[in-house]
Design a protein around this motif. Structure first.
Motif, PDB file in Angstrom:
ATOM      1  N   LEU A   1      29.138  12.814  23.448  1.00  0.00           N
ATOM      2  CA  LEU A   1      28.608  13.757  22.465  1.00  0.00           C
ATOM      3  C   LEU A   1      29.209  13.448  21.102  1.00  0.00           C
ATOM      4  O   LEU A   1      30.277  12.826  21.003  1.00  0.00           O
ATOM      5  N   SER A   2      28.503  13.864  20.065  1.00  0.00           N
ATOM      6  CA  SER A   2      28.980  13.642  18.703  1.00  0.00           C
ATOM      7  C   SER A   2      30.281  14.407  18.477  1.00  0.00           C
ATOM      8  O   SER A   2      30.339  15.619  18.704  1.00  0.00           O
ATOM      9  N   PHE A   3      31.304  13.702  18.040  1.00  0.00           N
ATOM     10  CA  PHE A   3      32.581  14.360  17.798  1.00  0.00           C
ATOM     11  C   PHE A   3      32.456  15.363  16.650  1.00  0.00           C
ATOM     12  O   PHE A   3      33.077  16.426  16.672  1.00  0.00           O
ATOM     13  N   ASN A   4      31.620  15.061  15.675  1.00  0.00           N
ATOM     14  CA  ASN A   4      31.403  15.988  14.558  1.00  0.00           C
ATOM     15  C   ASN A   4      30.743  17.284  15.038  1.00  0.00           C
ATOM     16  O   ASN A   4      31.088  18.378  14.577  1.00  0.00           O
ATOM     17  N   ASN A   5      29.795  17.165  15.978  1.00  0.00           N
ATOM     18  CA  ASN A   5      29.155  18.364  16.520  1.00  0.00           C
ATOM     19  C   ASN A   5      30.162  19.238  17.259  1.00  0.00           C
ATOM     20  O   ASN A   5      30.149  20.465  17.137  1.00  0.00           O
ATOM     21  N   LEU A   6      31.034  18.593  18.013  1.00  0.00           N
ATOM     22  CA  LEU A   6      32.045  19.329  18.761  1.00  0.00           C
ATOM     23  C   LEU A   6      32.893  20.195  17.833  1.00  0.00           C
ATOM     24  O   LEU A   6      33.222  21.341  18.162  1.00  0.00           O
ATOM     25  N   GLU A   7      33.210  19.671  16.666  1.00  0.00           N
ATOM     26  CA  GLU A   7      34.062  20.405  15.730  1.00  0.00           C
ATOM     27  C   GLU A   7      33.362  21.604  15.112  1.00  0.00           C
ATOM     28  O   GLU A   7      34.016  22.512  14.602  1.00  0.00           O
ATOM     29  N   THR A   8      32.014  21.624  15.157  1.00  0.00           N
ATOM     30  CA  THR A   8      31.269  22.742  14.558  1.00  0.00           C
ATOM     31  C   THR A   8      30.983  23.867  15.548  1.00  0.00           C
ATOM     32  O   THR A   8      30.594  24.958  15.138  1.00  0.00           O
ATOM     33  N   TRP A   9      31.170  23.607  16.836  1.00  0.00           N
ATOM     34  CA  TRP A   9      30.865  24.625  17.838  1.00  0.00           C
ATOM     35  C   TRP A   9      31.913  25.731  17.835  1.00  0.00           C
ATOM     36  O   TRP A   9      33.073  25.511  17.497  1.00  0.00           O
ATOM     37  N   HIS A  10      31.471  26.915  18.255  1.00  0.00           N
ATOM     38  CA  HIS A  10      32.423  27.999  18.485  1.00  0.00           C
ATOM     39  C   HIS A  10      33.384  27.561  19.581  1.00  0.00           C
ATOM     40  O   HIS A  10      33.009  26.830  20.515  1.00  0.00           O
ATOM     41  N   SER A  11      34.616  27.995  19.508  1.00  0.00           N
ATOM     42  CA  SER A  11      35.634  27.552  20.453  1.00  0.00           C
ATOM     43  C   SER A  11      35.259  27.867  21.901  1.00  0.00           C
ATOM     44  O   SER A  11      35.572  27.085  22.818  1.00  0.00           O
ATOM     45  N   GLU A  12      34.568  28.988  22.122  1.00  0.00           N
ATOM     46  CA  GLU A  12      34.184  29.346  23.491  1.00  0.00           C
ATOM     47  C   GLU A  12      33.139  28.378  24.038  1.00  0.00           C
ATOM     48  O   GLU A  12      33.167  28.004  25.220  1.00  0.00           O
ATOM     49  N   ILE A  13      32.208  27.951  23.169  1.00  0.00           N
ATOM     50  CA  ILE A  13      31.196  26.980  23.585  1.00  0.00           C
ATOM     51  C   ILE A  13      31.854  25.633  23.867  1.00  0.00           C
ATOM     52  O   ILE A  13      31.554  24.973  24.872  1.00  0.00           O
ATOM     53  N   SER A  14      32.762  25.213  22.985  1.00  0.00           N
ATOM     54  CA  SER A  14      33.480  23.951  23.199  1.00  0.00           C
ATOM     55  C   SER A  14      34.196  23.968  24.541  1.00  0.00           C
ATOM     56  O   SER A  14      34.131  23.006  25.313  1.00  0.00           O
ATOM     57  N   TYR A  15      34.882  25.065  24.798  1.00  0.00           N
ATOM     58  CA  TYR A  15      35.633  25.210  26.047  1.00  0.00           C
ATOM     59  C   TYR A  15      34.707  25.068  27.252  1.00  0.00           C
ATOM     60  O   TYR A  15      34.990  24.308  28.199  1.00  0.00           O
ATOM     61  N   ARG A  16      33.596  25.770  27.231  1.00  0.00           N
ATOM     62  CA  ARG A  16      32.716  25.796  28.396  1.00  0.00           C
ATOM     63  C   ARG A  16      31.949  24.487  28.577  1.00  0.00           C
ATOM     64  O   ARG A  16      31.728  24.040  29.706  1.00  0.00           O
ATOM     65  N   VAL A  17      31.542  23.867  27.484  1.00  0.00           N
ATOM     66  CA  VAL A  17      30.848  22.579  27.580  1.00  0.00           C
ATOM     67  C   VAL A  17      31.782  21.524  28.170  1.00  0.00           C
ATOM     68  O   VAL A  17      31.418  20.781  29.091  1.00  0.00           O
ATOM     69  N   LEU A  18      33.003  21.453  27.655  1.00  0.00           N
ATOM     70  CA  LEU A  18      33.959  20.472  28.174  1.00  0.00           C
ATOM     71  C   LEU A  18      34.308  20.761  29.628  1.00  0.00           C
ATOM     72  O   LEU A  18      34.448  19.830  30.441  1.00  0.00           O
ATOM     73  N   ALA A  19      34.453  22.027  29.976  1.00  0.00           N
ATOM     74  CA  ALA A  19      34.772  22.385  31.361  1.00  0.00           C
ATOM     75  C   ALA A  19      33.686  21.893  32.309  1.00  0.00           C
ATOM     76  O   ALA A  19      33.980  21.320  33.370  1.00  0.00           O
ATOM     77  N   GLU A  20      32.428  22.094  31.928  1.00  0.00           N
ATOM     78  CA  GLU A  20      31.326  21.688  32.796  1.00  0.00           C
ATOM     79  C   GLU A  20      31.232  20.164  32.891  1.00  0.00           C
ATOM     80  O   GLU A  20      30.998  19.610  33.972  1.00  0.00           O
ATOM     81  N   ILE A  21      31.406  19.481  31.772  1.00  0.00           N
ATOM     82  CA  ILE A  21      31.359  18.012  31.797  1.00  0.00           C
ATOM     83  C   ILE A  21      32.484  17.453  32.672  1.00  0.00           C
ATOM     84  O   ILE A  21      32.269  16.546  33.492  1.00  0.00           O
ATOM     85  N   LEU A  22      33.676  17.991  32.522  1.00  0.00           N
ATOM     86  CA  LEU A  22      34.817  17.511  33.308  1.00  0.00           C
ATOM     87  C   LEU A  22      34.611  17.777  34.795  1.00  0.00           C
ATOM     88  O   LEU A  22      35.031  16.978  35.642  1.00  0.00           O
ATOM     89  N   ARG A  23      33.964  18.867  35.119  1.00  0.00           N
ATOM     90  CA  ARG A  23      33.677  19.151  36.526  1.00  0.00           C
ATOM     91  C   ARG A  23      32.664  18.164  37.083  1.00  0.00           C
ATOM     92  O   ARG A  23      32.837  17.622  38.181  1.00  0.00           O
ATOM     93  N   GLU A  24      31.603  17.906  36.305  1.00  0.00           N
ATOM     94  CA  GLU A  24      30.540  17.034  36.788  1.00  0.00           C
ATOM     95  C   GLU A  24      30.990  15.571  36.859  1.00  0.00           C
ATOM     96  O   GLU A  24      30.762  14.894  37.864  1.00  0.00           O
ATOM     97  N   VAL A  25      31.605  15.085  35.799  1.00  0.00           N
ATOM     98  CA  VAL A  25      32.032  13.684  35.786  1.00  0.00           C
ATOM     99  C   VAL A  25      33.128  13.443  36.827  1.00  0.00           C
ATOM    100  O   VAL A  25      33.145  12.419  37.510  1.00  0.00           O
ATOM    101  N   GLY A  26      34.032  14.405  36.967  1.00  0.00           N
ATOM    102  CA  GLY A  26      35.112  14.269  37.943  1.00  0.00           C
ATOM    103  C   GLY A  26      34.676  14.532  39.368  1.00  0.00           C
ATOM    104  O   GLY A  26      35.443  14.331  40.311  1.00  0.00           O
ATOM    105  N   LYS A  27      33.402  14.978  39.533  1.00  0.00           N
ATOM    106  CA  LYS A  27      32.842  15.290  40.861  1.00  0.00           C
ATOM    107  C   LYS A  27      33.738  16.280  41.616  1.00  0.00           C
ATOM    108  O   LYS A  27      34.087  16.074  42.786  1.00  0.00           O
ATOM    109  N   LYS A  28      34.108  17.342  40.932  1.00  0.00           N
ATOM    110  CA  LYS A  28      34.953  18.375  41.510  1.00  0.00           C
ATOM    111  C   LYS A  28      34.140  19.652  41.734  1.00  0.00           C
ATOM    112  O   LYS A  28      33.125  19.882  41.073  1.00  0.00           O
ATOM    113  N   ASP A  29      34.626  20.479  42.661  1.00  0.00           N
ATOM    114  CA  ASP A  29      33.990  21.786  42.865  1.00  0.00           C
ATOM    115  C   ASP A  29      34.279  22.726  41.702  1.00  0.00           C
ATOM    116  O   ASP A  29      33.498  23.629  41.405  1.00  0.00           O
TER     117      ASP A  29
END
Length: 360
Positions: A241-269
């Protein structure tokens, strides 16, 4: 409970039910049978107590009496010396879900009720959980590829016991449910005092979790839009994802987007713990961020984008020839200027797919 099955259009589905012999699961499977749901009862014999097989056999006899198909699943092999409760729970769900997959059953019902929800709320509050944790257990979750459903979440456990008493059905009492070695048991014993002294009932706690779930559902909707429109998936292996876009998101959105990506890429429950993601976001804001690993993923910045790829345990070299070979299976990336680590991650996935294909 009929409304639950109508709401999720499950009335005509085959439903596997985890039945331990306790009051909650026995009430669940018998109530479903009365509603005309096509149920299959599954009991797990952990082999941790001398009486476990006897209890499973009791459930088998009871299910036969009511004309319900029943199977006993055994947890075989060596048992861990520590963390036995968590290991047993993990093994139980693995065995139940494995049976469901083999038998093409998509839904597994478990007997969690309103008190369980209240206890879960307090457990997660004690651990410092955020919104997602305080939402408690959801009606439906996916685990090991199977839909776990909880039709009794709104039900009073005493009413479930009364239901069995009216039918003159005995249930098994788990000795661990009285042990103060477990925090959940301490909370269970504390709930009546909480209601008596400050009028916070288990129903109030469960209702609070339900209200919080509405907020989470809205946030999940917003996160899904971001994942769809602003995050690129490379063959479902690599996310960027665009690093510049990440910096413009609300902190709660950043947190949740990264959490979901890390779960999916890491293949974790599950996603990483909240404080780990918060530390990651803080590190990303620093000019000296050099990359890191988390949840089975490697995170780094390249080409003004944030990349999240599967973590590689040992150093691997990817030759130009191997990448050219990989492009035969992924021609869409032939003209893409991809960082070396991304190419290596994509190549590793191709190797895995080819190996799995040969084994089949």
């Amino acid at each position: 409970m009929l409304k639950f099955f109508e709401r999720y259009n499950l009335k005509n589905k085959v439903i596997a039910v985890g039945v331990s012999g306790g009051a909650d699961s026995l009430a669940l499977v018998l109530r479903l049978k009365e509603l005309g749901i096509n149920v299959v009862a599954l009991s797990v014999d952990h082999g941790l107590r001398p009486s476990s097989n006897k209890e499973a056999q009791y459930v088998a006899e009871l299910m036969a009496k009511f004309g319900i198909e029943h199977h006993i699943l055994e947890w075989k092999g060596d048992k861990p010396q520590t963390g036995i409760e968590a290991a047993a729970r993990k093994a139980r769900y693995e065995l139940l879900c494995s049976w469901c997959k083999v038998n093409d059953v998509q839904y597994l019902a478990v007997g969690h009720h309103r008190r369980d929800q209240a206890e879960t709320f307090l457990l997660r509050l004690q651990r410092g959980s955020g919104l997602s944790g305080l939402c408690g257990m959801a009606d439906i979750t996916v685990q090991n590829g199977i839909n776990i459903i909880r039709p009794q979440l709104d039900d009073d456990p005493e009413e479930l016991r009364n239901y069995l008493l009216e039918k003159n059905i005995k249930w098994v009492e788990d000795e661990s449910n009285q042990s103060d070695d477990f925090l959940r048991v301490k909370i269970r014993k504390f709930l009546p005092e909480l209601e008596d002294k400050i009028a916070i009932s288990e129903k109030r706690l469960a209702d609070t979790a339900k209200v919080l779930r509405l907020t989470r559902e809205y946030l999940d909707f917003e996160v899904a839009k971001v994942l769809k429109n602003q995050v690129r998936k490379w063959s479902d292996v690599v996310y960027s994802l665009s690093f510049n876009n990440l910096e413009t998101w609300h902190s709660e959105i950043s947190y949740r987007v990264l959490a979901e990506i890390l779960r999916e890429v890491g293949k974790k429950d599950y996603a990483p713990e909240a404080d780990e993601i918060i530390r990651l976001i803080s590190a990303l804001k620093k000019d000296d961020f050099k990359g890191c690993t988390l949840n089975g993923c490697e995170i780094f910045i390249a080409q003004k984008r944030l990349w999240i790829i599967p973590e590689v345990g040992a150093k691997q070299l990817l030759s130009k020839e191997k990448w050219e070979e990989c492009l035969q299976f992924m021609p869409q990336y032939a003209k893409a200027s991809l960082p070396y680590k991304v190419r290596r991650a994509l190549y590793n996935e191709i190797l895995k797919e080819n190996k799995n294909g040969q084994e089949k």
